[in-house]
Enzyme design. Structure first.
Site, PDB file in Angstrom:
ATOM      1  N   CYS A  79       0.832  -1.208   0.000  1.00 45.75           N
ATOM      2  CA  CYS A  79       0.000   0.000   0.000  1.00 45.75           C
ATOM      3  C   CYS A  79       0.872   1.265   0.000  1.00 45.75           C
ATOM      4  O   CYS A  79       1.432   1.618  -1.026  1.00 45.75           O
ATOM      5  CB  CYS A  79      -0.965  -0.038   1.187  1.00 45.75           C
ATOM      6  SG  CYS A  79      -2.369   1.079   0.985  1.00 45.75           S
ATOM      7  N   HIS A 166      -3.866  -5.093   0.906  1.00 38.89           N
ATOM      8  CA  HIS A 166      -3.314  -5.604   2.163  1.00 38.89           C
ATOM      9  C   HIS A 166      -3.454  -7.125   2.232  1.00 38.89           C
ATOM     10  O   HIS A 166      -4.529  -7.651   2.540  1.00 38.89           O
ATOM     11  CB  HIS A 166      -4.025  -4.963   3.362  1.00 38.89           C
ATOM     12  CG  HIS A 166      -3.692  -3.520   3.542  1.00 38.89           C
ATOM     13  ND1 HIS A 166      -2.599  -3.096   4.275  1.00 38.89           N
ATOM     14  CD2 HIS A 166      -4.283  -2.399   3.063  1.00 38.89           C
ATOM     15  CE1 HIS A 166      -2.537  -1.777   4.246  1.00 38.89           C
ATOM     16  NE2 HIS A 166      -3.548  -1.326   3.515  1.00 38.89           N
ATOM     17  N   GLU A 168      -2.152  -9.010   4.435  1.00 45.22           N
ATOM     18  CA  GLU A 168      -2.058  -9.470   5.821  1.00 45.22           C
ATOM     19  C   GLU A 168      -3.414  -9.632   6.502  1.00 45.22           C
ATOM     20  O   GLU A 168      -3.521 -10.334   7.523  1.00 45.22           O
ATOM     21  CB  GLU A 168      -1.174  -8.518   6.647  1.00 45.22           C
ATOM     22  CG  GLU A 168      -1.730  -7.110   6.851  1.00 45.22           C
ATOM     23  CD  GLU A 168      -1.395  -6.132   5.738  1.00 45.22           C
ATOM     24  OE1 GLU A 168      -1.443  -4.918   5.973  1.00 45.22           O
ATOM     25  OE2 GLU A 168      -1.102  -6.600   4.612  1.00 45.22           O
TER      26      GLU A 168
END
Length: 508
Positions: A79, A166, A168
């Protein structure tokens, strides 16, 4: 020295989640703030640049010298990290016409190592107001969505990959696979960071560091201090002296039940009943941080007195874990201090002892995994986190013995109910909170004006983020009725449905 992934933190709320995803692949990693990250060493196999609440277009946006890492090790920009690399390399980052938040689907993927075995239409999580509109000629687009043309890019002839989503977060369905691809296929990590290897290496390090010195440790009954104690016990045996202080703010009957549990672990434990000292120190104090500091000061005094009864103590052991370290470091932007931590600071200055923290590189779930490898009792390992100041920060306003007794009873009903219903293990942390408000009620034929108790239950992996737990209505109704019927002075129960962020797990 283990192979290491360096995570450079630009202030994203998800930075710790990136670290967790890396650790889940049995790869060691460390988080460092953008303005204070270490020089690359041979053990650093790759670098991940985190997201950020900032815009790369801002004059004071966090920046680093990319020449220190690019082409030297593989890099993954996430990002803000992707936008920073694009902008500093001659690309363009603009304010997006549409704020790109939420789920999106990859519509195009160019075959490459990062996206190995990730299918077209894979769901990814977007969370950014800026977008990359143009990349330099030596960059190539490797993935896109319907709204984000440059969802991912790679720098040609360089192991640098960047993504505007993202991986994660759990909403990115193939996020774990993408991170593993980066670690294994691109960074060539061995994935040997395991509980067994941690225990073996830590015990050897403790033996070497402590030799025959005497060590004192404050036990709390929680997972962190208990696992730290067992590691130290295996390393130095009888040279470890444990102290368990009852501050009068523990859960109902906890002082005696915890002491009993330690008897079966072979530890030398001294129990100290010091509740009155803590109550006296808390008189007239309502501010949460002042309460923490008052509790911390008395604990230091009591602990110091007990520790000096032991001859030739040179070390103070603490159950500090990695989130304590991260949240207690105040830097510009990333990892700003949320609250003071009972594990960090205070005691060393008072006692003039050297510090040993065997768990300060681990997240909470990693600590539990180490405890399981040490064959510790499930009752200790599965115990919900409990704050160092105890019920003192779950009683909003001034703390008094009468309020503590009320909250202990309500808390016991809630926690006992979770265990009886088989819900305890589904919850990361549960708490009852005594509110400083009174509400009108009716009991029998009389009107009452009594206390409100709030119930809080959250699910989480490591406490850095948390969702409120959707407990069954039938269970909540049963617990509410039991608290109101059995706890004198309480006539209303409410349930907290806030997540972290923006709320914290504790109320104070």
């Amino acid at each position: 020295m283990h192979q290491t992934i360096l995570i450079i933190d630009f202030g994203s709320q998800y930075t710790q989640l990136i670290a967790r995803r890396v650790r889940e692949q049995n790869v060691y990693c460390e988080i460092h703030p953008f303005h204070r990250f270490p020089e690359l060493t041979p053990d650093i196999k790759g670098v991940i640049l985190s997201g950020s609440p900032s815009s790369v277009r801002d004059a004071n946006a966090p920046k680093i010298d990319l020449a220190k890492i690019r082409s030297k090790v593989p890099v993954l920009g996430v990002c803000y990290g992707a936008q920073l690399i694009a902008q500093q390399s001659g690309g363009e980052v603009i304010a997006s016409n549409n704020r790109e938040y939420g789920r999106a689907h990859l519509k195009t993927i160019v075959a490459n190592e990062l996206f190995r075995d990730i299918p077209v239409d894979s769901t990814v999580w977007m969370s950014h107001a800026d977008t990359i509109s143009k990349i330099p000629g030596d960059f190539e687009i490797v993935a896109g969505t319907a709204d984000v043309k440059i969802a991912a890019y790679k720098i040609k002839n360089e192991p640098t990959y960047c993504i505007q989503f993202h991986p994660e977060v759990t909403h990115s369905t193939d996020g774990k696979k993408l991170i593993r691809n980066f670690l294994v296929d691109i960074c060539h990590c061995d994935c040997d960071w395991t509980p067994a290897s941690f225990i073996e290496e830590t015990i050897q390090q403790l033996k070497s560091k402590l030799n025959d010195d005497q060590v004192v440790l404050g036990l709390s009954g929680g997972v962190d201090s208990s696992v730290a104690a067992m590691l130290l016990h295996q390393a130095i045996g009888k040279n470890l002296h444990c102290i368990f202080v009852d501050n009068g703010l523990l859960r109902k009957d906890e002082f005696h039940t915890v002491l009993e549990s330690y008897q079966h672990m072979g530890l030398q434990v001294t129990g100290v009943d010091a509740g009155k000292l803590f109550y006296d120190a808390l008189k007239g104090i309502s501010d949460p941080e002042k309460k923490r500091k008052a509790i911390g000061k008395v604990f230091i005094d009591v602990f110091d007195t007990e520790a000096h009864r032991i001859r030739d103590v040179k070390w103070l052991a603490q159950g500090t874990i990695y989130p304590d370290v991260i949240e207690s470091v105040s830097v510009k932007g990333p990892s700003a201090t949320i609250k003071s931590h009972h594990n960090v600071g205070g005691l060393p200055e008072k006692m003039h002892l050297k510090i040993v923290e065997p768990l300060n590189t681990l997240f909470k779930d990693e600590v539990r995994n180490v405890g399981r490898q040490l064959n510790m009792a499930p009752e200790i390992l599965n115990r919900h986190p409990f704050p160092g100041p105890g019920l003192g920060i779950r009683i909003l306003g001034e703390v008094t013995p009468d309020k503590v007794q009320k909250l202990q009873e309500a808390d016991f009903i809630f926690i006992h109910g979770l265990k009886e219903s088989g819900l305890y293990k589904e919850v990361w942390q549960a708490a009852a909170i005594l509110l400083p408000v009174h509400t009108v009620g009716v009991m029998g034929d009389e009107r009452t004006y009594e206390n409100v108790v709030a119930l809080r239950a959250v699910t989480s992996v490591d406490g850095m983020t948390a969702d409120w737990c959707q407990l069954p209505y039938e269970f909540l109704a049963k617990v509410s009725g039991e608290i109101i019927n059995k706890v004198k002075g309480v006539n209303r129960v409410v349930y907290d449905i806030s997540s972290k962020p923006p709320a914290t797990i504790e109320w104070e």
